[in-house]
Scaffold this motif. Structure first.
Motif, short mmCIF file in Angstrom:
data_model
loop_
_atom_site.label_atom_id
_atom_site.label_comp_id
_atom_site.label_asym_id
_atom_site.label_seq_id
_atom_site.Cartn_x
_atom_site.Cartn_y
_atom_site.Cartn_z
N ARG A 178 0.82 -1.21 0.00
CA ARG A 178 0.00 0.00 0.00
C ARG A 178 0.85 1.26 0.00
NH1 ARG A 178 -4.95 -1.23 4.31
NH2 ARG A 178 -5.90 -2.95 3.12
N ALA A 179 2.03 1.17 0.62
CA ALA A 179 2.92 2.32 0.67
C ALA A 179 3.36 2.75 -0.72
CB ALA A 179 4.14 2.02 1.53
N LEU A 180 3.51 1.78 -1.61
CA LEU A 180 3.92 2.12 -2.97
C LEU A 180 2.77 2.78 -3.73
CD1 LEU A 180 6.18 2.10 -4.97
CD2 LEU A 180 5.60 -0.25 -5.61
N VAL A 181 1.53 2.31 -3.49
CA VAL A 181 0.38 2.97 -4.09
C VAL A 181 0.29 4.41 -3.60
CG1 VAL A 181 -2.14 2.93 -4.35
CG2 VAL A 181 -0.86 0.78 -4.29
N ALA A 182 0.53 4.62 -2.30
CA ALA A 182 0.50 5.97 -1.74
C ALA A 182 1.59 6.84 -2.35
CB ALA A 182 0.66 5.90 -0.22
N HIS A 183 2.75 6.23 -2.62
CA HIS A 183 3.85 6.96 -3.26
C HIS A 183 3.43 7.44 -4.65
CE1 HIS A 183 7.95 7.91 -4.56
NE2 HIS A 183 7.75 7.13 -5.62
N LEU A 184 2.75 6.57 -5.39
CA LEU A 184 2.27 6.95 -6.72
C LEU A 184 1.25 8.08 -6.61
CD1 LEU A 184 1.78 3.57 -8.60
CD2 LEU A 184 3.75 5.11 -8.64
N ARG A 185 0.36 7.96 -5.65
CA ARG A 185 -0.68 8.98 -5.50
C ARG A 185 -0.05 10.34 -5.22
NH1 ARG A 185 -2.98 12.30 -6.15
NH2 ARG A 185 -5.08 13.00 -5.63
N ALA A 186 1.01 10.37 -4.45
CA ALA A 186 1.66 11.63 -4.12
C ALA A 186 2.37 12.24 -5.32
CB ALA A 186 2.66 11.42 -2.98
N ARG A 187 2.76 11.41 -6.27
CA ARG A 187 3.51 11.90 -7.43
C ARG A 187 2.66 12.07 -8.69
NH1 ARG A 187 8.86 12.23 -7.54
NH2 ARG A 187 10.05 11.58 -5.73
N ALA A 188 1.42 11.63 -8.67
CA ALA A 188 0.58 11.68 -9.86
C ALA A 188 0.16 13.10 -10.19
CB ALA A 188 -0.65 10.81 -9.68
N GLU A 189 -0.01 13.36 -11.47
CA GLU A 189 -0.59 14.63 -11.94
C GLU A 189 -2.03 14.72 -11.44
OE1 GLU A 189 -1.29 18.04 -13.18
OE2 GLU A 189 0.65 17.31 -13.90
N THR A 190 -2.43 15.90 -10.97
CA THR A 190 -3.79 16.07 -10.46
C THR A 190 -4.58 17.14 -11.21
OG1 THR A 190 -3.02 17.67 -8.79
CG2 THR A 190 -3.14 15.34 -8.14
N ARG A 191 -3.92 17.93 -12.05
CA ARG A 191 -4.64 18.99 -12.78
C ARG A 191 -5.53 18.34 -13.84
NH1 ARG A 191 0.81 22.23 -14.14
NH2 ARG A 191 1.44 20.04 -14.34
N ALA A 192 -6.83 18.60 -13.72
CA ALA A 192 -7.80 17.93 -14.61
C ALA A 192 -7.51 18.16 -16.09
CB ALA A 192 -9.22 18.36 -14.25
N PRO A 193 -7.22 19.41 -16.53
CA PRO A 193 -6.96 19.61 -17.97
C PRO A 193 -5.75 18.80 -18.45
CG PRO A 193 -7.38 21.71 -16.89
CD PRO A 193 -7.20 20.69 -15.80
N ASN A 194 -4.75 18.68 -17.60
CA ASN A 194 -3.54 17.97 -17.99
C ASN A 194 -3.78 16.46 -18.03
OD1 ASN A 194 -2.92 20.63 -17.02
ND2 ASN A 194 -0.76 20.08 -17.03
N LEU A 195 -4.53 15.95 -17.05
CA LEU A 195 -4.90 14.54 -17.08
C LEU A 195 -5.70 14.22 -18.34
CD1 LEU A 195 -5.97 13.80 -13.38
CD2 LEU A 195 -4.03 12.79 -14.60
N SER A 196 -6.66 15.07 -18.64
CA SER A 196 -7.50 14.83 -19.82
C SER A 196 -6.68 14.87 -21.10
CB SER A 196 -8.63 15.86 -19.89
OG SER A 196 -9.52 15.69 -18.80
N ALA A 197 -5.78 15.84 -21.20
CA ALA A 197 -4.94 15.94 -22.39
C ALA A 197 -4.06 14.70 -22.53
CB ALA A 197 -4.08 17.20 -22.34
N GLY A 198 -3.55 14.19 -21.40
CA GLY A 198 -2.73 12.99 -21.44
C GLY A 198 -3.52 11.77 -21.89
N ILE A 199 -4.73 11.63 -21.37
CA ILE A 199 -5.57 10.49 -21.76
C ILE A 199 -5.91 10.57 -23.25
CG2 ILE A 199 -7.84 9.42 -21.44
CD1 ILE A 199 -7.61 10.27 -18.47
N GLU A 200 -6.20 11.76 -23.74
CA GLU A 200 -6.49 11.92 -25.17
C GLU A 200 -5.28 11.55 -26.02
OE1 GLU A 200 -7.76 15.96 -25.40
OE2 GLU A 200 -9.83 15.51 -24.83
N ALA A 201 -4.09 11.94 -25.55
CA ALA A 201 -2.87 11.60 -26.29
C ALA A 201 -2.66 10.08 -26.33
CB ALA A 201 -1.66 12.28 -25.65
N LEU A 202 -2.94 9.42 -25.21
CA LEU A 202 -2.84 7.96 -25.18
C LEU A 202 -3.86 7.33 -26.13
CD1 LEU A 202 -2.58 7.43 -21.31
CD2 LEU A 202 -0.75 7.08 -22.97
#
Length: 263
Positions: free
Chosen positions: A160-184
């Motif tokens: 679980r600590a590794l999942v928490a590590h990812l959560r702390a480092r993940a992008e959270t800005r909605a426009p940027n997340l959406s743009a990334g998903i569209e690029a994928l």
């Protein structure tokens, strides 16, 4: 550090020697490579780069992001750093960018390492899942999206600590997340281009990868002349985080041999 010019790109560089560029997975930034960059910098000039919309690489106003954009951004950055040719290490989204770079800037590659990624375009099922994620984020539920998606980037038994590590480092800005998903979602199928890759190539996959399973990655390696394939036991999609020592032991000799012309 942020480059200047028409295509501002966030990056760091350390070490000296043959250039190696590390391209990060979605939805993170270049900091996810911190340990590996430190290890490789004892023998190489290591450049870690933010994809457009992540870290310090901004989305351009009014423009949609694409994997090809990030590949071209990298070419411009390398020009600014006076690097003519480099080895690329791309994981997941970073692998898509590396394959786009191989297609668009092939003469600039000295070696290619593709980790937990694929050459195929999204299937219809995956595209529907991307669209559902975009709808969730548009509804103001980016946190729900991350909570549901981040655990799948690791093996089922990851701490679980590794999942928490990812959560702390993940992008959270909605426009940027959406743009990334569209690029994928919108990236092209590059299976037909694999046979044109002529530089030394290494394909790495976590044995428990829930996103790009080993059988698919082994087939991708088989389509690239002379490519080596390595599977990391007990690791998931972010194999460099779940098994950093194993990842380094596979990658470091490959890069060293490529730099010396031994591959």
């Amino acid at each position: 550090m942020l480059s200047q010019g028409a295509r501002p790109v966030g990056y760091d560089e350390r070490g000296a020697g043959t250039p190696v560029v590390l391209l990060h997975p979605f939805p993170f930034s270049r900091g996810l490579w911190a340990r590996l960059a430190e290890v490789l910098s004892t023998r190489h000039r290591v450049v870690t780069v933010d994809a457009r919309g992540f870290g310090e690489s901004p989305l351009l106003p009014g423009a949609r992001s694409s994997v090809a954009d990030s590949a071209d951004d990298l070419a411009v950055l390398l020009d600014g750093l006076k690097i003519e040719r480099a080895a690329l290490v791309g994981l997941s989204l970073g692998g898509y960018t590396a394959l786009a770079f191989a297609s668009r800037h092939r003469p600039r590659l000295t070696a290619l390492a593709l980790a937990d990624t694929r050459a195929a375009a999204d299937s219809a099922e995956v595209r529907r899942a991307r669209d559902a994620a975009l709808a969730l984020i548009a509804a103001g539920r980016a946190e729900d999206y991350l909570a549901g998606s981040l655990p799948r980037l690791l093996s089922p038994g990851a701490p679980r600590a590794l999942v928490a590590h990812l959560r702390a480092r993940a992008e959270t800005r909605a426009p940027n997340l959406s743009a990334g998903i569209e690029a994928l979602r919108d990236r092209p199928d590059r299976i037909g281009e694999l046979g044109a890759i002529a530089c030394p190539t290494l394909v790495i996959c976590g044995a428990l990868d829930q996103i790009t399973p080993p059988a698919e990655m082994r087939a991708m390696a088989a389509a690239i002349a002379g490519a080596a394939f390595a599977e990391i036991p007990a690791a998931g999609h972010l194999s460099h985080l779940e098994a950093p020592g194993a990842f380094e032991r596979i990658l470091s000799p490959f890069l060293a041999a490529a730099a010396q012309g031994g591959l």
